[in-house]
Design a protein around this motif. Structure first.
Motif, short mmCIF file in Angstrom:
data_model
loop_
_atom_site.label_atom_id
_atom_site.label_comp_id
_atom_site.label_asym_id
_atom_site.label_seq_id
_atom_site.Cartn_x
_atom_site.Cartn_y
_atom_site.Cartn_z
N UNK A 69 -51.10 -10.24 0.28
CA UNK A 69 -49.84 -10.26 -0.18
C UNK A 69 -49.17 -9.10 -0.16
N UNK A 70 -47.86 -8.83 -0.12
CA UNK A 70 -47.21 -7.67 -0.34
C UNK A 70 -47.04 -7.48 -1.73
N UNK A 75 -45.67 -1.81 -0.67
CA UNK A 75 -44.30 -1.55 -0.39
C UNK A 75 -44.01 -0.17 -0.41
N UNK A 76 -44.39 0.72 -1.82
CA UNK A 76 -44.42 1.77 -1.79
C UNK A 76 -44.89 2.82 -0.59
N UNK A 77 -46.08 2.49 -0.29
CA UNK A 77 -46.72 3.06 0.91
C UNK A 77 -45.62 3.07 2.09
N UNK A 78 -44.93 1.96 2.57
CA UNK A 78 -43.95 1.85 3.55
C UNK A 78 -43.04 2.77 3.45
N UNK A 79 -42.29 2.50 2.17
CA UNK A 79 -41.14 3.34 1.91
C UNK A 79 -41.51 5.00 1.90
N UNK A 226 -34.93 -4.11 9.20
CA UNK A 226 -35.94 -4.52 9.53
C UNK A 226 -36.76 -5.57 8.72
N UNK A 227 -37.16 -6.49 9.15
CA UNK A 227 -37.61 -7.69 8.23
C UNK A 227 -39.07 -7.93 8.52
N UNK A 228 -39.68 -8.05 7.43
CA UNK A 228 -41.28 -8.52 7.83
C UNK A 228 -41.58 -9.46 6.40
N UNK A 229 -42.78 -10.40 6.44
CA UNK A 229 -42.84 -11.26 5.64
C UNK A 229 -44.42 -11.94 5.87
N UNK A 230 -44.81 -12.68 4.95
CA UNK A 230 -46.17 -13.20 5.20
C UNK A 230 -45.88 -14.20 6.65
#
Length: 496
Positions: A69-70, A75-79, A226-230
């Protein structure tokens, strides 16, 4: 009649002897960081261990889809990998912050907003990435993804026009779009490194999205998402379908701007009317399959070409996060040759990918590349070949066309992304101009990262005499040069 994009390109074209000079009003210099006051915040982790994926795994999208799960850490790593501060130099008023994505003139017009659902450690809602303070600032709280079963995140990338217009004036919209492309590709690759499957959206209702973000649309506007999800959450849904309850689920007060003054970067932030006009005129689109527009003259099947095999995996494959952190713009090129293997990684790094880059043609001036005659080439990714278009070493001429920046002529390979803007607009509508420019920026970012991974230098060039650059490359009059990126060995790599 010229289309919107072509008119803007012509209106903002640089012509030798007609630049007019000018100066920078340092008293009106824009702020480089956007802040919101007195709103709830979520601190991002200070220490973010990299995911461990290698550069080529991420670059070639060989990272498997993660079932994790996110959460706040991921999320911090992506940013941080997308737009975080990677280093700093100087002190006091002369301090300069390096970021994960490059920017024309180091003006950084872009901002990131994230709408999250089901992300552990982050309240559902809309947040602004306050990168200077390493935190998320909550702008709206709520479930904006309807009955989504699982987690989902949408990154909205905006541009504050004045930041670029302060220096580049009418031409600044070009740089805002190119910068958006750099940042979009960074978000995509950082998400891939986390095992996500990102999807890029560049066609959405401007007014609706800007209103949702709560920004001042006369100063700041969303240019990409940009969208991402499970797995299974996004499927093939459009960006508009990701918010089925919007705006009905929000009352009028909730749709009010969120501290619109936060978009003010200077006390005298006048934005040239031509920028606001072209942004408005490129809002609409037509459904259709993107293509490069007008075909080039002649029969490509009969052109002289050289096959370029895909690069081998190689023993040295640096971590993706390390490559992002090391990336810089280098101009100290040395006129040395480039091995075929290195060129192959640069060229095949421009692979279309799932989102497609078919709106632009990729050209390059190669000199000293093993197995390639010196000349101007068209890169044909579909056939893994370089098509000789114009023999001879034209690097000095292109350096002259790039506002006489003579350092460019020492680069081993100079890339140029061009498009038939009129043909694209006929197929896709006025929004095609934004798509072409953003895609050129995305390709430029891929060159930056591939060059860094190879210990080569790279530097993007958005300033050139437009007609001269097109003439040097030998392109048809209907084609417009959008972006130039110089790559090759440099005298010494300095990692800040």
């Amino acid at each position: 009649m010229d289309g919107v994009g072509r008119r803007y390109q012509r209106k903002t074209a640089y012509t030798r002897g007609a630049l007019g000079g000018g100066y920078l009003d340092w008293a009106s210099q824009p702020l480089l960081f956007k802040h919101y006051r007195d709103l709830p915040t979520t601190d991002l982790p200070e220490e973010l261990a990299p995911s461990g994926t290698t550069f080529r795994e991420v670059f070639n999208r060989k990272v498997g889809t993660s079932k994790q799960p996110m959460d706040l850490v991921r999320l911090g790593r992506i940013l941080h990998l997308a737009y975080g501060i990677t280093a700093r130099s100087g002190r006091g008023r002369d301090v300069h912050f390096f970021r994960a994505a490059p920017s024309a003139g180091a003006l950084y017009p872009c901002e990131i907003y994230v709408s999250v659902h089901g992300v552990d450690g982050v309240p559902d809602g809309l947040h602004h990435f306050d990168l200077a303070r390493n935190r998320l600032c909550e702008l709206r709280r709520g479930a904006f993804f309807g009955d989504t079963d699982g987690w989902a995140v949408v990154f909205f990338i905006t541009a504050i026009f004045y930041r670029s217009a302060w220096k580049y004036r009418d031409r600044a919209y070009r740089y805002c779009l190119l910068d958006t492309g750099h940042l979009t590709e960074n978000v995509v690759l950082a998400a891939v490194a986390e095992g996500a499957a990102p999807r890029v959206f560049d066609r959405f209702d401007d007014e609706r999205v800007n209103r949702f973000l709560g920004i001042d649309p006369d100063r700041e506007a969303c240019l990409a998402a940009v969208a991402l999800g499970s797995p299974g959450v996004l499927n093939d849904r459009r960006i508009s379908e990701l918010f089925p309850d919007f705006p009905a689920a929000l009352d009028g007060a909730a749709l009010d701007p969120v501290q619109p003054g936060a978009s003010v970067m200077s006390s005298s932030d006048r934005i040239p009317p031509v920028i606001l006009q072209v942004h408005k005129e490129t809002a609409s689109w037509r459904e259709g399959s993107p293509g490069p527009g007008e075909a080039l003259p002649g029969d490509p099947a009969g052109w002289e070409s050289v096959g370029i095999p895909e690069p081998s995996h190689g023993e040295e494959d640096p971590p993706f996060a390390q490559v992002v952190w090391r990336r810089r713009s280098h101009r100290n090129f040395t006129d040395r040759g480039l091995p075929t293997e290195a060129f192959s990684l640069l060229a095949h790094g421009l692979a279309h990918g799932e989102d497609g880059f078919s709106c632009v043609f990729a050209w390059f001036l190669g000199a000293g590349v093993e197995s390639l005659e010196t000349g101007v080439y068209l890169w044909d990714e579909a056939a893994s070949r370089a098509i000789l278009w114009k023999p001879g070493d034209h690097r000095t001429a292109l350096a002259s066309a790039c506002l006489d920046q003579q350092w460019i002529r020492n680069a081993a390979v100079i890339w140029a992304f061009a498009a038939d803007l009129e043909g694209l607009e006929k197929d896709l509508g006025p929004r095609a101009y934004r798509r072409a420019m953003i895609q050129a920026g995305r390709l430029g970012q891929r060159l930056y990262l591939a060059a860094t991974a190879l210990d080569l230098g790279a530097c993007g060039i958005g300033a050139f005499y437009d007609d001269e650059a097109r003439s040097v490359l030998g392109l048809p009059e209907s084609h417009h040069v959008l972006y130039v990126v110089a790559t090759g060995p440099v005298k010494k790599m300095r990692h800040v």
